[in-house]
Design a protein around this motif. Structure first.
Motif, PDB file in Angstrom:
ATOM      1  N   GLN A   5       0.761  -1.119   0.166  1.00 27.91           N
ATOM      2  CA  GLN A   5      -0.007  -0.017  -0.067  1.00 27.91           C
ATOM      3  C   GLN A   5       0.789   1.193   0.096  1.00 27.91           C
ATOM      4  O   GLN A   5       0.404   2.293   0.345  1.00 27.91           O
ATOM      5  CB  GLN A   5      -0.878   0.076   1.279  1.00 27.91           C
TER       6      GLN A   5
ATOM      7  N   ASN B 238      -0.651   4.166  -1.886  1.00 30.17           N
ATOM      8  CA  ASN B 238      -2.085   4.409  -1.308  1.00 30.17           C
ATOM      9  C   ASN B 238      -1.839   5.608  -0.187  1.00 30.17           C
ATOM     10  O   ASN B 238      -1.678   5.325   0.851  1.00 30.17           O
ATOM     11  CB  ASN B 238      -2.753   3.334  -0.867  1.00 30.17           C
TER      12      ASN B 238
ATOM     13  N   PHE C 257      -3.978   5.231   2.875  1.00 28.68           N
ATOM     14  CA  PHE C 257      -3.387   4.143   3.837  1.00 28.68           C
ATOM     15  C   PHE C 257      -2.120   4.778   4.656  1.00 28.68           C
ATOM     16  O   PHE C 257      -1.951   4.685   5.688  1.00 28.68           O
ATOM     17  CB  PHE C 257      -2.933   3.005   3.026  1.00 28.68           C
TER      18      PHE C 257
ATOM     19  N   GLU D 286      -3.520   7.546   7.273  1.00 25.87           N
ATOM     20  CA  GLU D 286      -4.311   6.510   8.157  1.00 25.87           C
ATOM     21  C   GLU D 286      -3.391   5.918   8.982  1.00 25.87           C
ATOM     22  O   GLU D 286      -3.453   6.187  10.367  1.00 25.87           O
ATOM     23  CB  GLU D 286      -5.176   5.715   7.565  1.00 25.87           C
TER      24      GLU D 286
HETATM   25  C1  LIG Z   1      -6.121   2.561   0.561  1.00 22.97           C
HETATM   26  O1  LIG Z   1      -6.183   2.315   1.785  1.00 22.97           O
HETATM   27  C2  LIG Z   1      -7.562   2.834   2.332  1.00 22.97           C
HETATM   28  C3  LIG Z   1      -7.444   2.710   3.966  1.00 22.97           C
HETATM   29  O2  LIG Z   1      -6.411   1.777   4.583  1.00 22.97           O
HETATM   30  C4  LIG Z   1      -8.550   1.600   2.018  1.00 22.97           C
HETATM   31  O3  LIG Z   1      -9.634   1.610   2.602  1.00 22.97           O
HETATM   32  C5  LIG Z   1      -8.460   1.404   0.469  1.00 22.97           C
HETATM   33  O4  LIG Z   1      -9.157  -0.099   0.215  1.00 22.97           O
HETATM   34  C6  LIG Z   1      -7.185   1.328  -0.082  1.00 22.97           C
HETATM   35  N1  LIG Z   1      -7.001   1.460  -1.491  1.00 22.97           N
HETATM   36  C7  LIG Z   1      -6.564   0.473  -2.317  1.00 22.97           C
HETATM   37  C8  LIG Z   1      -6.784   0.468  -3.912  1.00 22.97           C
HETATM   38  O5  LIG Z   1      -6.004  -0.691  -1.829  1.00 22.97           O
END
Ligand SMILES: *[C@@H]1O[C@H](CO)[C@@H](O)[C@H](O)[C@H]1NC(C)=O
Length: 235
Positions: free
Chosen positions: A63, A66, A69, A72
């Motif tokens: 991640q 991301n 992520f 957070e």
């Molecule tokens: C990115 O991180 C968020 C928070 O943890 C999560 O809800 C989301 O599914 C993630 N996106 C991907 C594309 O993995």
């Protein structure tokens, strides 16, 4: 002759008074500078630990690109690292985000903590930006969560390059030109006399964008953080 003589006397006493005022102001300034660090509740080393752990967690989970992520995880880590400090963690609430126009650059930010001597924010841009860092009375630690920041001081003909995992430390008083490409996000920590930084943060809004709603929102949210912290005994 006598007139000239009296001017010499009165001018001399005037200059003595100016010198005394300057000395007192300098004394107050040095004193404020010397006690500033006694109010800090966070530290660059502790924040860097949380920052590096965040990136390790993100890489392990696949991640690391991301931004949601990363933000957070880093805020969660900070709350664990400094349980006695008041933080906001509701960064998914868009009402807590605001634009910031300063030094010709434009970005958006979420305030995690703001008090009289420290602030901790998520700052970045989805489109990319470029501008002047500002002249600050605070040390600034810019942790690159995602993307990149380029910076240089006059005289340098090549850019300093900060990528994910790097920390760009801008000592108080130093200025640079910087840029960030699209989707670059950083955890920014500043320690010093924060209210003295605010005029720079508001200048482009007042003199250029005339975005009074953003100015109002920034003043209200920053004020709420600072007053809330003061009431809780955090200067
Ligand atoms: C990115 O991180 C968020 C928070 O943890 C999560 O809800 C989301 O599914 C993630 N996106 C991907 C594309 O993995």
């Amino acid at each position: 002759m006598s007139q000239k003589g009296s001017c010499t006397t009165s001018c001399a006493s005037k200059w003595a008074l100016y010198a005394a005022i300057l000395a007192v102001l300098y004394g107050i300034g040095s004193y404020l500078q010397s006690i500033n660090s006694s109010f800090y509740r966070m530290d660059p080393a502790g924040l860097n630990d949380v920052f590096q752990a965040t990136l390790a967690t993100a890489r392990a989970a696949g991640q690391d690109q991301n931004a949601t992520f990363l933000v957070e995880t880093v805020i969660g880590g900070i709350e664990k690292q400094y349980p006695a400090v008041r933080f906001r963690n509701d960064f998914t609430d868009k009402s807590q985000w605001m634009f910031n126009n300063a030094g010709g650059a434009m970005g958006s930010m979420f305030i995690i903590h703001a008090s009289i001597t420290e602030y901790l924010i998520i700052f970045g841009t989805a489109t990319g930006t470029e501008g002047h860092t500002g002249v600050h009375t605070a040390d600034d630690y810019f942790h690159i969560l995602k993307g990149q920041q380029l910076a240089y001081s006059p005289g340098a003909l090549v850019a300093e390059e900060y990528n994910q995992g790097d920390v760009h430390w801008l000592p108080r008083g130093e200025v640079q030109q910087y840029s960030m490409p699209r989707e670059s996000w950083a955890l920014e920590y500043a320690q010093g006399w924060i209210p003295l930084m605010l005029p720079f943060g508001f200048a482009d809004g007042i003199l250029s964008t005339l975005d009074v709603w953003t100015l109002y929102k920034t003043a209200v949210i920053t004020g709420r953080h600072m007053i809330g912290n003061l009431l809780a005994g955090k200067i």
